[in-house]
Motif scaffolding. Structure first.
Motif, PDB file in Angstrom:
ATOM      1  N   LEU A   1      -9.160  14.708  28.717  1.00  0.00           N
ATOM      2  CA  LEU A   1      -9.184  13.610  27.751  1.00  0.00           C
ATOM      3  C   LEU A   1      -9.404  12.271  28.448  1.00  0.00           C
ATOM      4  O   LEU A   1      -9.151  12.125  29.636  1.00  0.00           O
ATOM      5  N   GLY A   2      -9.893  11.296  27.666  1.00  0.00           N
ATOM      6  CA  GLY A   2      -9.843   9.911  28.098  1.00  0.00           C
ATOM      7  C   GLY A   2     -10.971   9.393  28.950  1.00  0.00           C
ATOM      8  O   GLY A   2     -10.902   8.253  29.419  1.00  0.00           O
TER       9      GLY A   2
ATOM     10  N   PRO B   1      -0.826  -1.783  17.647  1.00  0.00           N
ATOM     11  CA  PRO B   1      -1.721  -2.730  18.335  1.00  0.00           C
ATOM     12  C   PRO B   1      -1.187  -3.239  19.660  1.00  0.00           C
ATOM     13  O   PRO B   1      -1.941  -3.796  20.451  1.00  0.00           O
ATOM     14  N   ASN B   2       0.109  -3.012  19.935  1.00  0.00           N
ATOM     15  CA  ASN B   2       0.694  -3.512  21.179  1.00  0.00           C
ATOM     16  C   ASN B   2       1.139  -2.396  22.117  1.00  0.00           C
ATOM     17  O   ASN B   2       1.941  -2.622  23.016  1.00  0.00           O
ATOM     18  N   ASP B   3       0.617  -1.211  21.897  1.00  0.00           N
ATOM     19  CA  ASP B   3       0.888  -0.080  22.794  1.00  0.00           C
ATOM     20  C   ASP B   3      -0.292   0.058  23.744  1.00  0.00           C
ATOM     21  O   ASP B   3      -1.414   0.331  23.332  1.00  0.00           O
ATOM     22  N   ARG B   4      -0.032  -0.113  25.040  1.00  0.00           N
ATOM     23  CA  ARG B   4      -1.155  -0.137  25.996  1.00  0.00           C
ATOM     24  C   ARG B   4      -1.820   1.224  26.133  1.00  0.00           C
ATOM     25  O   ARG B   4      -3.010   1.313  26.427  1.00  0.00           O
ATOM     26  N   PHE B   5      -1.064   2.312  25.942  1.00  0.00           N
ATOM     27  CA  PHE B   5      -1.668   3.644  26.036  1.00  0.00           C
ATOM     28  C   PHE B   5      -2.556   3.914  24.827  1.00  0.00           C
ATOM     29  O   PHE B   5      -3.639   4.481  24.954  1.00  0.00           O
ATOM     30  N   VAL B   6      -2.087   3.486  23.662  1.00  0.00           N
ATOM     31  CA  VAL B   6      -2.905   3.608  22.457  1.00  0.00           C
ATOM     32  C   VAL B   6      -4.153   2.756  22.584  1.00  0.00           C
ATOM     33  O   VAL B   6      -5.266   3.187  22.235  1.00  0.00           O
ATOM     34  N   ALA B   7      -4.001   1.538  23.111  1.00  0.00           N
ATOM     35  CA  ALA B   7      -5.142   0.626  23.235  1.00  0.00           C
ATOM     36  C   ALA B   7      -6.277   1.264  24.023  1.00  0.00           C
ATOM     37  O   ALA B   7      -7.436   1.272  23.590  1.00  0.00           O
TER      38      ALA B   7
ATOM     39  N   THR C   1     -10.350   1.328  34.028  1.00  0.00           N
ATOM     40  CA  THR C   1      -9.109   2.098  34.114  1.00  0.00           C
ATOM     41  C   THR C   1      -8.708   2.515  32.711  1.00  0.00           C
ATOM     42  O   THR C   1      -9.030   1.844  31.735  1.00  0.00           O
ATOM     43  N   VAL C   2      -8.018   3.637  32.627  1.00  0.00           N
ATOM     44  CA  VAL C   2      -7.519   4.143  31.348  1.00  0.00           C
ATOM     45  C   VAL C   2      -6.025   4.385  31.518  1.00  0.00           C
ATOM     46  O   VAL C   2      -5.616   5.261  32.283  1.00  0.00           O
TER      47      VAL C   2
END
Length: 727
Positions: A214-215, A538-544, A223-224
């Protein structure tokens, strides 16, 4: 202290075994030693429990690497015919190789990494058969220390590498090759859920929070978040002997007052322990080899949601350490008996010539560490109450292999899955599908699911059922497998489940990661679910970053949509997206001018050999390794400063474009090349002229006179610079 360690005697295997100190309750057993094995660097087991070992015989015969390109490497088969745990039979499977470094069984053959090529060699009995070139550019640039390796056949049926962004898979007579995340430096391992763990030479444990496939859908993301995470940030080591023979032992803080290494400098060969032999406290622990300090570290890793975080198991001591300076553990492997196997190169020199400092050359000379070159040992670590556990034997019986998907030993589970897939045992499909109903034993269930995927028999009804299970890891793995089967004909039943999981904070990133596949068959549904995710988190860096992975070439479109939805400029998703858009703009301006390559051919070649593996082919840096060279004021600024850095190296934090890069985010040290006899002043001038004008850079060229001037200014200097010194 130096008088005490003035000599470094070469010990026999039995003597070196006596020099090992191991955790209370454990013992170390010698499995093989020279002449049965020489300079082992990687290995794998076959279904009979035999060891197949890569011997890198040609590595650094002396401090200048004389004859390093000699075809004297081998793949050998080591066998214990008596069952006493010691090897008594050696068979050469393949010889005349140049620095072989990794191997992996697939179907009726063996993948062999021999830079720059990756070969597939058919196995006929114990003899090499037809040889097929899988990838002529398995390695692209780099030296021996900085080239791909690993060849880990992961739970998702793909083969992953360290120091690489490629993955491979055999489908019929075809070999598939795909881009994935760039990971690690030497060695790679997986946990019970197929997540990958690795490291680089100065960082203890790095790894992924999500399944490895994934990703990586958006190449514009540098970077992810959730991949290449620092899992155990504590890099302290505790040798039990003085270790002056490290490349930068002259620098303040590298060695302590007793001349012992303070922090990792050659971390490698990580192993997630899944053997079932050591007891529950050791399951999921990650062991890491440190050959420069003659030790093996134990780390305890725990999950919290999809996060994996760890700490060192002990303060002030190690799981295993040696007083023998030539004990060089470089790789760790889990065996079919549940034990950890240790590959010991047993030699004095492990630092490659490219970065060898005069300090270390002197240490090698003083204690005669150049010799011997014909040694090598393999050990296994056992609990004292389990004197001689026998390896599990796997046979080509699909019913037995199905049962072994639930074995307590992760190696056995992995191998049983691989043999079912390689044997194309389609008659076992109904039983595998029935195994998916037994949710009380999740590990065997996950292997059954991925075995169905490997047999190309996984169906949407299987995924739908698993996505409704309460276990988070079962749902996460079902999401990871979904892209391999999702199509227009079967998408309908999974859409409502994706909609529901999109609002679950534990599953939202994984849902976002599978949407690029849904996008190909139902762009409207994919867009709707994606919007639900970023508006909910909107403020979750992994979701972003998971969301951004969906919008290749549509980043600005999403940015406008987010801006219209909220005026908050500090939203994490907005800030992450803005950075990607900036990177895209910089990259477009940074296309390498072919005329530059022709003008500075040696500079281009040296960049590919030495710099590219850490700073990236596009000069934009590589996460956890090095900062960007492209658009770097250090590169395009005063040429004298850049020359000093390239010649003597750089240590400590460095600021590039307003961002401070420091360990553990990147490797804390960049070695210099002043002591490398391969490169003339003209070569170095070409290298610096090349990077000062490559990509988006534009700066004055560097001449041989400039190089000579800086060398004269710092004549006699050995230690690396800090940025403070160079300001």
């Amino acid at each position: 202290m130096r008088k005490l360690y003035a000599e470094s005697p070469v010990l026999t295997a039995e003597q070196s075994l006596e020099s090992l100190e191991v955790e209370e309750g454990f013992t170390v057993q010698l499995v093989a030693a020279e002449p049965q094995v020489i300079v082992p660097v990687a290995m794998t087991f076959d279904e009979s429990g035999r060891l197949w070992v890569a011997e890198m015989t040609g590595y650094m015969p002396d401090t200048v690497g004389t004859g390093e390109d000699a075809p004297n490497g081998r793949i050998v088969i080591l066998e214990d015919t008596t069952g006493d745990g010691a090897i008594d039979k050696r068979t050469v499977f393949l010889d005349s190789l140049i620095l072989p470094r990794a191997l992996c069984f697939v179907e009726n053959g063996l993948l062999v990494a021999e830079p720059p090529r990756l070969w597939y060699v058919e196995v006929n009995g114990d003899k090499a058969g037809k040889k097929t070139l899988v990838d002529a550019a398995y390695t692209e640039g780099g030296n021996v220390e900085h080239q791909p390796n690993g060849l880990l056949r992961a739970m998702d049926n793909w083969i992953y590498n360290a120091k690489s962004s490629k993955r491979y898979r055999k489908m019929g007579n075809r070999w598939l090759k795909e881009d994935t995340h760039f990971r690690g430096q030497w060695g790679i391992s997986q946990d019970n859920y197929g997540r990958l763990f690795y490291n680089n030479n100065s960082e203890n444990v790095l790894g992924d929070y999500f399944s490895p496939g994934l990703g990586s859908a958006n190449p514009h993301q540098r970077t992810v978040d959730g991949f290449n995470r620092n899992i155990v940030p504590d890099n302290r080591v505790y040798p039990i002997r003085a270790t002056p023979g490290v490349n930068r032992g002259y620098m303040n803080g590298v060695l302590d007052d007793s001349l012992r290494l303070v922090n990792f400098t050659a971390a490698c060969g990580p192993l997630v322990y899944r053997g079932g032999l050591y007891g529950d406290a050791f399951e999921g622990n990650i062991f890491v080899a440190e050959p420069s300090a003659n030790l093996i570290k134990r780390n305890i890793v725990r999950d919290s949601g999809y996060f994996a975080k760890g700490r060192q198991a002990y303060k002030g001591r190690e799981f295993l350490a040696s007083t023998d300076e030539r004990f060089r553990p470089v790789n760790l492997h889990l065996g079919p008996d549940g034990a950890m196997y240790v590959l010991d190169m047993y030699r004095g020199i492990i630092q490659h010539k490219t970065y060898l400092t005069p300090y270390l050359k002197n240490e090698i000379g003083v204690r005669n560490l150049s010799q011997p070159l014909n040694c090598g040992r393999i050990y296994r670590v056992l609990p004292k109450d389990k004197k001689n556990p026998q390896p599990v034997q796997l046979t080509a019986d699909p019913e037995k292999l199905l049962a072994q998907l639930d074995d307590r030993n992760g190696w056995v589970r992995d191998k049983a899955q691989q043999m079912l897939v390689d044997g194309h045992y389609r008659q076992i499909i109904p039983a595998l599908r029935a195994r998916l109903q037994q949710t009380d034993r999740p590990l065997g269930l996950l292997h059954a699911m991925w075995t169905l995927e490997g047999l190309q028999a996984l169906e949407m009804k299987d995924i739908v059922a698993l996505l409704q299970q309460p276990g988070q890891q079962i749902r996460s793995q079902a999401l990871a497998a979904l892209p391999s089967i999702l199509n227009a004909a079967n998408k309908a039943p999974v859409l409502p489940l994706l909609e529901a999981l999109a609002t679950d904070p534990q599953q939202a990133p994984a849902v976002a990661y599978v949407l690029p596949t849904l996008q190909k068959t139902d762009a409207v549904a994919a867009a709707r679910i994606l919007k639900t995710i970023w508006q909910k988190f909107p403020n979750d860096r992994f979701v972003a970053d998971a969301v951004i992975s969906n919008v290749k070439d549509k980043e600005e479109e999403l940015f406008r949509e987010i801006t219209a939805w909220s005026a908050d400029t500090n939203l994490v998703i907005r800030r992450h997206l803005k950075k990607v858009i900036t990177d895209i703009s910089n990259h477009r301006k940074a296309k390498l001018d072919e005329a530059l390559v022709k003008e500075f051919p040696r500079g281009n070649l040296i960049f590919k050999t030495i710099c590219q593996t850490c700073h990236g082919a596009d000069g934009d840096g590589i996460q956890s390794l090095a900062p960007p060279l492209n658009h770097s004021e250090i590169v395009t600024g005063r040429k004298e400063r850049l020359i000093a850095i390239v010649l003597y190296g750089l240590t400590g934090p460095v600021e590039v474009n307003g961002k401070v890069y420091k360990a553990p985010e990147i490797s804390g040290d960049m070695p210099g090349i002043i002591h490398n006899d391969e490169f003339s002043d003209g070569d170095i001038a070409q290298l610096m002229s090349f990077i000062r004008n490559a990509w988006g850079n534009k700066a004055e060229k560097v001449t041989e006179k400039d190089i000579l001037k800086v060398k004269q200014q710092y004549k006699g200097r050995e230690k690396s610079f800090t940025m403070e010194e160079l300001q």
